[in-house]
Design a protein around this motif. Structure first.
Motif, short mmCIF file in Angstrom:
data_model
loop_
_atom_site.label_atom_id
_atom_site.label_comp_id
_atom_site.label_asym_id
_atom_site.label_seq_id
_atom_site.Cartn_x
_atom_site.Cartn_y
_atom_site.Cartn_z
N ASP A 1 0.95 -45.85 4.91
CA ASP A 1 1.75 -47.00 4.45
C ASP A 1 1.86 -47.00 2.93
N THR A 2 2.20 -45.85 2.38
CA THR A 2 2.28 -45.69 0.93
C THR A 2 3.65 -45.16 0.54
N GLU A 3 4.15 -45.65 -0.58
CA GLU A 3 5.46 -45.23 -1.08
C GLU A 3 5.30 -44.38 -2.33
N PHE A 4 5.90 -43.20 -2.29
CA PHE A 4 5.97 -42.33 -3.46
C PHE A 4 7.42 -42.34 -3.92
N SER A 5 7.67 -42.93 -5.07
CA SER A 5 9.05 -43.10 -5.54
C SER A 5 9.22 -42.46 -6.92
N SER A 6 10.17 -41.51 -7.00
CA SER A 6 10.50 -40.86 -8.29
C SER A 6 9.26 -40.26 -8.94
N THR A 7 8.37 -39.73 -8.13
CA THR A 7 7.15 -39.10 -8.62
C THR A 7 7.30 -37.58 -8.57
N SER A 8 6.68 -36.89 -9.52
CA SER A 8 6.77 -35.42 -9.58
C SER A 8 5.40 -34.81 -9.29
N PHE A 9 5.38 -33.87 -8.34
CA PHE A 9 4.17 -33.13 -8.00
C PHE A 9 4.34 -31.67 -8.43
N TYR A 10 3.45 -31.19 -9.27
CA TYR A 10 3.50 -29.81 -9.74
C TYR A 10 2.20 -29.09 -9.36
N ASN A 11 2.33 -27.97 -8.66
CA ASN A 11 1.18 -27.13 -8.31
C ASN A 11 0.08 -27.95 -7.60
N SER B 1 0.67 -40.71 7.28
CA SER B 1 1.45 -41.47 8.26
C SER B 1 2.12 -42.68 7.63
N GLN B 2 3.31 -43.01 8.19
CA GLN B 2 4.09 -44.18 7.79
C GLN B 2 4.24 -44.28 6.28
N CYS B 3 4.68 -43.19 5.68
CA CYS B 3 4.89 -43.14 4.24
C CYS B 3 6.33 -42.75 3.92
N MET B 4 6.77 -43.12 2.73
CA MET B 4 8.11 -42.80 2.29
C MET B 4 8.04 -42.06 0.96
#
Length: 522
Positions: A280-290, A299-302
């Motif tokens: 139940d977590t939202e990742f918005s406009s986040t950048s993941f590098y390596n 589960s249940q994430c956007m």
């Protein structure tokens, strides 16, 4: 005689020892009182309005941090300053003071306290927003009544009572807006940044023999944990909102992220291993590098507009996960379960991509928007998340096509209304009215759409179309469009606010009078 001397010697010895102990205690108390006095002064200046005094107080307290008599109190005082501080120079100094002279145990204590502060801001945000919305609604209602005072006649006495109340509420509204929009967002960013620095420091800290011995002792004899000791860190977020967080260079021993938000952040060179759950977590406009996500459940994430570069998902069980408008560069999904084609909406694949065996890039690129949106509503996501994702997926549909698509989902009325409100910029009411006239939309559907709008010009245009044929059924439509639609004064108000020529205004007012009269007779 010898026995007497021995007794005298013992008394002297006890007296001398007592004097020495008393002297040491007195000296300790003297030193403690002097330090305490300066500690209180620094503590008071820490909450001063003068920035230079605050920075000086932080530097002074940084020295106290390595004093065993004040170490714990100093940490707590520095952390408490983060509750109210929005000046980045001061928060940077606070972070430095908290980090210096801290061992691994203290750093984890500080990190957990900062998570509690951040969580407090997360909890505060909703009631502040609700209060601001309530005041906003009252503001609009009051102004509307003032501009249309003939709709609700009020005595001078009533107006005299309400005007000061309105002025006071307007002042509180501005304060809440500033608190909600600016301060809380900034405070969440500051605590997120501080947490990222501390957790990275804890991972990279060189451990001495004492720390390693205590860690082994605790794990072996207390927790009965005989696994090989590593310096990996526990990361447990619960109802934390991290705005623009920057985290880098550590590995997790265990990872749990629940009901949180990570927006606009940069996360690099992190291995999220042994994921208990990311839920139940939202990742918005986040950048993941390596980065690596391995061994666990998501589960249940956007993931909305997230940038993944050289990122791997290994042995992850996905459930109701949606990647919306995400960018993937050289990414891999290895031994992952639960992903379907509809879980990817308009991704941008660059370089190489390794997907689960049941998914191909061609399948994803040929996905039907309606099917993808339907899969969102069939998921176990929260309603607010469903509506948010659906509004993104349906952004390209317009007017009657959009409404028809919404009707295909067989949603509840309030769900359709919420979606229409989010997609109002995609709906041209004149086009919908034309579709209604052509028989493409029902009266009920059009009523739902129009009930979400407060556009006098558009509603007046719709009123014109119906009033030109003022049959009882057409007037019934007018009655449905507003809670007080049975009061013809409302529609007279719409016409008067539509900036028509005097002749046209009189013409439509006469139509309204005639229409409501005929409807009443019918």
């Amino acid at each position: 005689m010898n026995e007497f001397i021995k007794g005298i010697d013992l008394i002297y010895i006890i007296g001398i020892l007592s004097a020495i102990i008393g002297g040491i205690w007195a000296f300790y108390r003297f030193v403690y009182e002097k330090k305490l006095e300066k500690f209180k002064e620094a503590n008071a200046e820490l909450f001063s309005d003068n920035k230079q005094k605050v920075l000086t107080a932080i530097a002074t307290l940084g020295v106290y941090k390595k004093d065993w008599m004040f170490e714990k109190n100093t940490i707590d005082v520095l952390i408490s300053k983060l509750y109210t501080e929005t000046d980045y120079d001061i928060t940077n100094a606070l972070g430095n003071a908290l980090i210096q002279f801290s061992n691994r145990r203290e750093l984890f204590y500080i990190a957990n306290e900062i998570l509690d502060i951040n969580r407090n801001f997360y909890i505060q945000e909703k009631p502040y927003k609700d209060m601001a919305d309530d005041l906003d609604n009252y503001d609009a209602k009051y102004l509307n009544e003032q501009s249309n005072s003939y709709l609700v006649p009020k005595s001078k006495f009533d107006s005299a009572l309400r005007q000061p109340l309105f002025t006071d509420l307007e002042k509180k509204y501005k304060e809440l807006k500033e608190k909600n929009i600016y301060q809380l967002t900034w405070l969440k960013q500051i605590t997120a940044d501080t947490y990222g620095r501390i957790i990275r420091r804890a991972y990279n800290l060189n451990l001495g023999f004492r720390e390693i011995f205590i860690e082994h002792f605790k794990r072996f004899l207390i927790n009965w944990d005989f696994r090989r000791y590593t310096k990996n860190v526990d990361m447990r977020l619960y109802q934390n909102a991290f705005a623009y967080i920057q985290m880098a260079q550590f590995k997790t021993k265990k990872c749990e992220i629940v009901r949180s938000t990570l927006a606009g952040g940069i996360i690099a060179d992190i291995k999220f291993d042994n994921i208990i759950r990311i839920f139940d977590t939202e990742f918005s406009s986040t950048s993941f590098y390596n980065c690596v996500f391995s061994n666990g459940i998501i589960s249940q994430c956007m993931f909305q507009s997230v940038h993944f570069a050289n990122t791997k998902f290994i042995n992850i069980n996905f459930d109701d996960i949606f990647f919306i408008n995400c960018y993937f560069y050289n990414c891999e999904f290895i031994k992952c379960k639960g992903l379907e084609v509809n879980h990817f909406y308009k991704p941008d694949f660059d370089g190489t991509i390794t997907l689960p065996n049941n998914i191909t890039t061609n399948n994803i690129n040929s996905t039907n928007t309606t099917e993808s949106t339907l899969s969102v509503f069939k998921s176990d996501l929260r309603l607010t998340d469903k509506l948010k994702i659906a509004s993104i997926m349906l952004a390209e549909k317009k007017d009657a096509e959009l409404i028809s698509t919404l009707l295909e989902f067989k949603l509840k009325k309030y769900e359709i209304e919420d979606l229409i409100k989010k997609l109002n910029h995609n709906i041209n009411l004149l086009h919908l009215i034309s579709s209604y006239k052509e028989g493409l939309l029902t009266e009920d559907t059009l009523t739902i759409v129009l009930s979400t709008r407060n556009d006098y010009d558009i509603l007046a245009e719709y009123a014109k179309l119906i009033l030109l044929q003022p049959t009882p059924s057409n007037i019934d439509i007018l009655l449905k469009l507003y809670p007080n639609g049975n009061n013809k004064v409302y529609w007279e108000t719409i016409v008067k606010n539509s900036k028509l020529d005097i002749a046209d205004e009189q013409y439509y007012l006469s139509l309204i009078n005639s229409a409501f009269f005929e409807n009443k007779e019918a």
